[in-house]
Write an enzyme that holds these catalytic residues in place. Structure first.
Site, PDB file in Angstrom:
ATOM      1  N   CYS A   1     -31.909  41.813  -3.078  1.00  0.00           N
ATOM      2  CA  CYS A   1     -32.618  41.130  -4.164  1.00  0.00           C
ATOM      3  C   CYS A   1     -32.432  41.873  -5.487  1.00  0.00           C
ATOM      4  O   CYS A   1     -32.731  43.067  -5.572  1.00  0.00           O
ATOM      5  CB  CYS A   1     -34.097  41.032  -3.825  1.00  0.00           C
ATOM      6  SG  CYS A   1     -35.144  40.476  -5.189  1.00  0.00           S
TER       7      CYS A   1
ATOM      8  N   TYR B   1     -29.914  31.524 -11.641  1.00  0.00           N
ATOM      9  CA  TYR B   1     -30.605  30.796 -10.578  1.00  0.00           C
ATOM     10  C   TYR B   1     -30.877  29.343 -10.945  1.00  0.00           C
ATOM     11  O   TYR B   1     -30.905  28.470 -10.074  1.00  0.00           O
ATOM     12  CB  TYR B   1     -31.884  31.548 -10.191  1.00  0.00           C
ATOM     13  CG  TYR B   1     -31.543  32.809  -9.443  1.00  0.00           C
ATOM     14  CD1 TYR B   1     -31.313  32.787  -8.081  1.00  0.00           C
ATOM     15  CD2 TYR B   1     -31.374  34.017 -10.115  1.00  0.00           C
ATOM     16  CE1 TYR B   1     -30.945  33.928  -7.388  1.00  0.00           C
ATOM     17  CE2 TYR B   1     -31.007  35.170  -9.442  1.00  0.00           C
ATOM     18  CZ  TYR B   1     -30.791  35.126  -8.080  1.00  0.00           C
ATOM     19  OH  TYR B   1     -30.410  36.251  -7.397  1.00  0.00           O
TER      20      TYR B   1
END
Length: 311
Positions: free
Chosen positions: A43, A178
């Protein structure tokens, strides 16, 4: 994707708010061994906190548990356990509660919590509660509350410039990655891609003749940028279809990534297999029928903005 609802792990309802961060407390006292980080090397937001832990030399103050990168499971993020699938190298057990899944850590420490279960998590072992699960908050806590031989990564003389560039890096690069990668419609995907690559062009120009964005050493904004860029060619270009250009097409950005990886404290936090395992895990949300805008070999003279579908 599921959520935690007062101790119950259940499917997310469409009406549930998207805001995931709920713990924004502060550190009470910087005691050795008191705090714990739950992270994933995969992440980018959790990666920031691990880099801070290394650069600030806080290993004696903050212990760490590493989640398996393959989070697309029925129970979400999971630890190394005899009851789960074979874990990726460097995945650890839950060193605080001995739980199998991260949602169980949230439920154990905050039984009334309702929301998404995310990394990173900064946990207070003495008070048995989550301090924060917001990476930007966590790195500021690590920077300001713990004494360290390392200089501040958010120094007073550069605060205004750091905040200004954070807005660009996080708003126009990290977020756009994203927004484009998870877009459901072709027109939205192409819009966000154009905005993303325009921002990369801008940052590439800012780095001309410089080693880092602001000062002659790594600062907070550099870490934000690095965590996005180091994943770009590795996974974003393919898994999220962000392949209009490669990072190698941006001379200064590529050299910036190489330069940051030469910092020993940073290079030890870079785990390519974790990153690939995460982004190429089964995630239904990133597999709609979207036509990628690249690759675009230079000899073919292709232009993203000439695509008839981009309007």
């Amino acid at each position: 994707m599921k959520i935690l609802d007062k101790g119950l792990w259940k499917p997310n309802e469409s009406s549930f708010p998207k805001k995931s961060s709920a713990f924004l407390e502060s550190i009470r006292k910087a005691e050795k061994g008191r705090y714990h980080l739950y992270i994933s090397y995969a992440c980018p937001w959790a990666h920031r906190t691990v880099i801070y832990r290394e650069l600030k030399n806080l290993q004696d103050y903050i212990s760490i548990s590493v989640l398996d990168p393959r989070w697309g499971t029925e129970n979400g993020w999971f630890f190394k356990s005899s009851n789960t699938a074979v874990s990726t190298e460097e995945t650890t057990i839950d060193h605080v509660f001995g739980k199998e899944f991260l949602w169980q850590v949230y439920a154990q420490s905050h039984p009334e919590y309702v929301g998404k279960v995310t990394v990173p998590v900064l946990f207070d072992k003495k008070e048995r509660k989550i301090v924060s699960n917001e990476s930007s908050k966590i790195i500021r806590l690590l920077d300001s509350f713990f004494t360290s031989e390392c200089e501040s990564l958010y120094p007073k003389e550069f605060k205004y410039k750091i905040d200004e560039l954070n807005s660009l890096v996080q708003g126009d690069i990290s977020s756009k990655i994203y927004q484009a990668g998870f877009a459901k419609k072709q027109i939205d995907y192409e819009k966000y891609c154009i905005e993303l690559f325009n921002a990369l062009d801008k940052i590439d120009r800012l780095l001309e003749g410089r080693n880092f964005l602001i000062a002659d050493r790594i600062l907070e904004t550099d870490i934000h940028l690095f965590c996005a860029l180091v994943r770009f060619d590795l996974v974003y270009a393919s898994a999220l279809r962000l392949n209009y250009k490669s990072l190698t097409d941006f001379k200064n950005l590529k050299e910036f990534v190489v330069r940051v990886l030469e910092i020993p404290e940073v290079s030890k936090t870079f785990k390519p297999f974790h990153i690939k395992s995460h982004y190429f895990d089964y995630i239904e949300d990133i597999n709609p029928r979207i036509i990628p805008i690249g690759p675009n070999p230079k000899y073919l003279n292709l232009n993203m903005e000439e695509n008839d579908e981009a309007s």
